[in-house]
Write an enzyme that holds these catalytic residues in place. Sequence first.
Site, PDB file in Angstrom:
ATOM      1  N   GLY A 104       0.791  -1.230   0.000  1.00  0.00           N
ATOM      2  CA  GLY A 104       0.000   0.000   0.000  1.00  0.00           C
ATOM      3  C   GLY A 104       0.819   1.275   0.000  1.00  0.00           C
ATOM      4  O   GLY A 104       0.265   2.377  -0.017  1.00  0.00           O
ATOM      5  N   LYS A 150       4.113   1.287  -4.507  1.00  0.00           N
ATOM      6  CA  LYS A 150       5.096   0.723  -5.458  1.00  0.00           C
ATOM      7  C   LYS A 150       4.473   0.492  -6.847  1.00  0.00           C
ATOM      8  O   LYS A 150       5.016   0.941  -7.851  1.00  0.00           O
ATOM      9  CB  LYS A 150       5.646  -0.623  -4.941  1.00  0.00           C
ATOM     10  CG  LYS A 150       6.300  -0.563  -3.582  1.00  0.00           C
ATOM     11  CD  LYS A 150       6.816  -1.928  -3.152  1.00  0.00           C
ATOM     12  CE  LYS A 150       5.779  -3.014  -2.944  1.00  0.00           C
ATOM     13  NZ  LYS A 150       4.770  -2.751  -1.888  1.00  0.00           N
ATOM     14  N   SER A 151       3.365  -0.223  -6.878  1.00  0.00           N
ATOM     15  CA  SER A 151       2.769  -0.592  -8.174  1.00  0.00           C
ATOM     16  C   SER A 151       2.229   0.634  -8.901  1.00  0.00           C
ATOM     17  O   SER A 151       2.419   0.770 -10.114  1.00  0.00           O
ATOM     18  CB  SER A 151       1.624  -1.590  -7.984  1.00  0.00           C
ATOM     19  OG  SER A 151       2.097  -2.712  -7.278  1.00  0.00           O
ATOM     20  N   SER A 186       9.959  -6.927  -0.847  1.00  0.00           N
ATOM     21  CA  SER A 186      11.379  -7.248  -0.581  1.00  0.00           C
ATOM     22  C   SER A 186      11.805  -6.684   0.780  1.00  0.00           C
ATOM     23  O   SER A 186      12.584  -5.736   0.843  1.00  0.00           O
ATOM     24  CB  SER A 186      12.279  -6.759  -1.713  1.00  0.00           C
ATOM     25  OG  SER A 186      11.970  -5.467  -2.172  1.00  0.00           O
TER      26      SER A 186
HETATM   27  N1  LIG Z   1       1.333 -11.812   4.557  1.00  0.00           N
HETATM   28  C1  LIG Z   1       1.485 -10.906   3.584  1.00  0.00           C
HETATM   29  N2  LIG Z   1       2.393  -9.899   3.728  1.00  0.00           N
HETATM   30  C2  LIG Z   1       2.523  -9.004   2.731  1.00  0.00           C
HETATM   31  N3  LIG Z   1       1.834  -9.001   1.562  1.00  0.00           N
HETATM   32  C3  LIG Z   1       0.925  -9.996   1.378  1.00  0.00           C
HETATM   33  C4  LIG Z   1       0.711 -10.961   2.376  1.00  0.00           C
HETATM   34  N4  LIG Z   1      -0.245 -11.816   1.926  1.00  0.00           N
HETATM   35  C5  LIG Z   1      -0.605 -11.406   0.713  1.00  0.00           C
HETATM   36  N5  LIG Z   1       0.089 -10.297   0.364  1.00  0.00           N
HETATM   37  C6  LIG Z   1      -0.026  -9.677  -0.975  1.00  0.00           C
HETATM   38  O1  LIG Z   1       1.169 -10.056  -1.658  1.00  0.00           O
HETATM   39  C7  LIG Z   1       1.876  -8.919  -2.105  1.00  0.00           C
HETATM   40  C8  LIG Z   1       3.330  -8.961  -1.605  1.00  0.00           C
HETATM   41  O2  LIG Z   1       4.039  -9.894  -2.339  1.00  0.00           O
HETATM   42  P1  LIG Z   1       5.604  -9.670  -2.540  1.00  0.00           P
HETATM   43  O3  LIG Z   1       6.024 -10.727  -3.466  1.00  0.00           O
HETATM   44  O4  LIG Z   1       5.839  -8.273  -2.952  1.00  0.00           O
HETATM   45  O5  LIG Z   1       6.165  -9.891  -1.053  1.00  0.00           O
HETATM   46  S1  LIG Z   1       7.634 -10.234  -0.560  1.00  0.00           S
HETATM   47  O6  LIG Z   1       8.585  -9.357  -1.288  1.00  0.00           O
HETATM   48  O7  LIG Z   1       7.894 -11.649  -0.863  1.00  0.00           O
HETATM   49  O8  LIG Z   1       7.638  -9.974   0.886  1.00  0.00           O
HETATM   50  C9  LIG Z   1       1.230  -7.705  -1.515  1.00  0.00           C
HETATM   51  O9  LIG Z   1       1.196  -6.788  -2.589  1.00  0.00           O
HETATM   52  P2  LIG Z   1       1.514  -5.225  -2.431  1.00  0.00           P
HETATM   53  O10 LIG Z   1       0.339  -4.701  -1.631  1.00  0.00           O
HETATM   54  O11 LIG Z   1       1.504  -4.736  -3.849  1.00  0.00           O
HETATM   55  O12 LIG Z   1       2.824  -4.995  -1.763  1.00  0.00           O
HETATM   56  C10 LIG Z   1      -0.134  -8.192  -1.061  1.00  0.00           C
HETATM   57  O13 LIG Z   1      -1.079  -7.922  -2.066  1.00  0.00           O
HETATM   58  N1  LIG Z   2       1.922   9.447  -3.837  1.00  0.00           N
HETATM   59  C1  LIG Z   2       1.352   8.249  -4.030  1.00  0.00           C
HETATM   60  N2  LIG Z   2       2.018   7.298  -4.707  1.00  0.00           N
HETATM   61  C2  LIG Z   2       1.456   6.081  -4.923  1.00  0.00           C
HETATM   62  N3  LIG Z   2       0.232   5.727  -4.516  1.00  0.00           N
HETATM   63  C3  LIG Z   2      -0.488   6.631  -3.816  1.00  0.00           C
HETATM   64  C4  LIG Z   2       0.049   7.922  -3.554  1.00  0.00           C
HETATM   65  N4  LIG Z   2      -0.864   8.615  -2.852  1.00  0.00           N
HETATM   66  C5  LIG Z   2      -1.930   7.774  -2.697  1.00  0.00           C
HETATM   67  N5  LIG Z   2      -1.710   6.586  -3.286  1.00  0.00           N
HETATM   68  C6  LIG Z   2      -2.657   5.455  -3.305  1.00  0.00           C
HETATM   69  O1  LIG Z   2      -2.099   4.418  -2.482  1.00  0.00           O
HETATM   70  C7  LIG Z   2      -2.399   3.134  -3.003  1.00  0.00           C
HETATM   71  C8  LIG Z   2      -1.074   2.406  -3.273  1.00  0.00           C
HETATM   72  O2  LIG Z   2      -1.356   1.100  -3.706  1.00  0.00           O
HETATM   73  P1  LIG Z   2      -0.325   0.244  -4.520  1.00  0.00           P
HETATM   74  O3  LIG Z   2       0.267   1.054  -5.621  1.00  0.00           O
HETATM   75  O4  LIG Z   2      -1.019  -1.021  -4.885  1.00  0.00           O
HETATM   76  O5  LIG Z   2       0.802  -0.007  -3.432  1.00  0.00           O
HETATM   77  P2  LIG Z   2       1.834  -1.225  -3.307  1.00  0.00           P
HETATM   78  O6  LIG Z   2       2.113  -1.710  -4.714  1.00  0.00           O
HETATM   79  O7  LIG Z   2       3.045  -0.642  -2.640  1.00  0.00           O
HETATM   80  O8  LIG Z   2       1.139  -2.251  -2.476  1.00  0.00           O
HETATM   81  C9  LIG Z   2      -3.200   3.353  -4.291  1.00  0.00           C
HETATM   82  O9  LIG Z   2      -4.566   3.241  -3.980  1.00  0.00           O
HETATM   83  C10 LIG Z   2      -2.851   4.802  -4.667  1.00  0.00           C
HETATM   84  O10 LIG Z   2      -3.869   5.438  -5.402  1.00  0.00           O
END
Ligand SMILES: Nc1ncnc2c1ncn2[C@@H]1O[C@H](COP(=O)(O)OS(=O)(=O)O)[C@@H](OP(=O)(O)O)[C@H]1O
Ligand SMILES: Nc1ncnc2c1ncn2[C@@H]1O[C@H](COP(=O)(O)OP(=O)(O)O)[C@@H](O)[C@H]1O
Length: 198
Positions: free
Chosen positions: A34, A37-38, A105
């Site tokens: 959150g 990154k994406s 990571s």
């Molecule tokens: N337990 C737990 N902890 C963290 N994240 C979780 C978990 N379970 C599921 N998810 C979902 O998987 C995404 C993270 O996967 P990653 O491959 O980036 O994780 S890691 O680098 O291996 O720690 C992560 O995506 P991002 O929100 O985009 O970071 C989540 O959607």
């Molecule tokens: N400056 C910002 N950069 C990136 N995302 C932001 C920012 N401000 C608010 N957001 C919101 O935060 C959330 C980030 O989600 P996401 O990109 O999926 O994060 P991650 O890939 O790290 O899990 C999205 O809903 C996005 O719209």
Amino acid sequence: MENLYNHHFHISKRSRQELHGHNSFVLWFTGLSGSGKSTIANLVEKKLHVSGHSTYILDGDNIRKGINNNLDFTEEDRKENVRRVAEISKLFVDAGIIVLTSVISPFQADRESARKKVENNEFIEIYIKCPIEECEKRDPKGLYKKARSGLINGFTGINSPYEEPLNPELTINSMKRTPEECAEVIINYLKDNQYIRL
Ligand SMILES: Nc1ncnc2c1ncn2[C@@H]1O[C@H](COP(=O)(O)OS(=O)(=O)O)[C@@H](OP(=O)(O)O)[C@H]1O
Ligand SMILES: Nc1ncnc2c1ncn2[C@@H]1O[C@H](COP(=O)(O)OP(=O)(O)O)[C@@H](O)[C@H]1O
């Protein structure tokens, strides 16, 4: 490793980069779920793509549905997940493509290993910094809510560690800037350091 040989092919990384018309390197995004990154990787890729760069995003969620579908979120599996993403990144760099990785990571040692797989100037670590309270407020996938209610074990930042990068090329606070501004910081870094010519 015994009995394995290094094959050398006629077409080099340099010649593939020349064909693409630009350098190849890794933009390694790290940060809490959150943090953004994406979202930011997506915007950076769009900017690179429309200006004629060959790119590819390796996103944790997607990679875990395919090549890494045998991995969970234990420390050991996260390490293996990151190791594979780093190896795939290396292949993309060798293919002359700019790769953007979006994986939490969480461990410094694994990010350091990822860096070492490519050449010195080919790894740009980008820490998307965001307080966990804000990530939890955003909760774009509802995962923090699930984790707090005990439905997910070992969620990063709650009951699984995240080690902040010690020496990233860029730290971007996603609370203080819009996603578009965050992407612009990265594009400017790439221009200022001669990674791309725009
Ligand atoms: N337990 C737990 N902890 C963290 N994240 C979780 C978990 N379970 C599921 N998810 C979902 O998987 C995404 C993270 O996967 P990653 O491959 O980036 O994780 S890691 O680098 O291996 O720690 C992560 O995506 P991002 O929100 O985009 O970071 C989540 O959607
Ligand atoms: N400056 C910002 N950069 C990136 N995302 C932001 C920012 N401000 C608010 N957001 C919101 O935060 C959330 C980030 O989600 P996401 O990109 O999926 O994060 P991650 O890939 O790290 O899990 C999205 O809903 C996005 O719209």
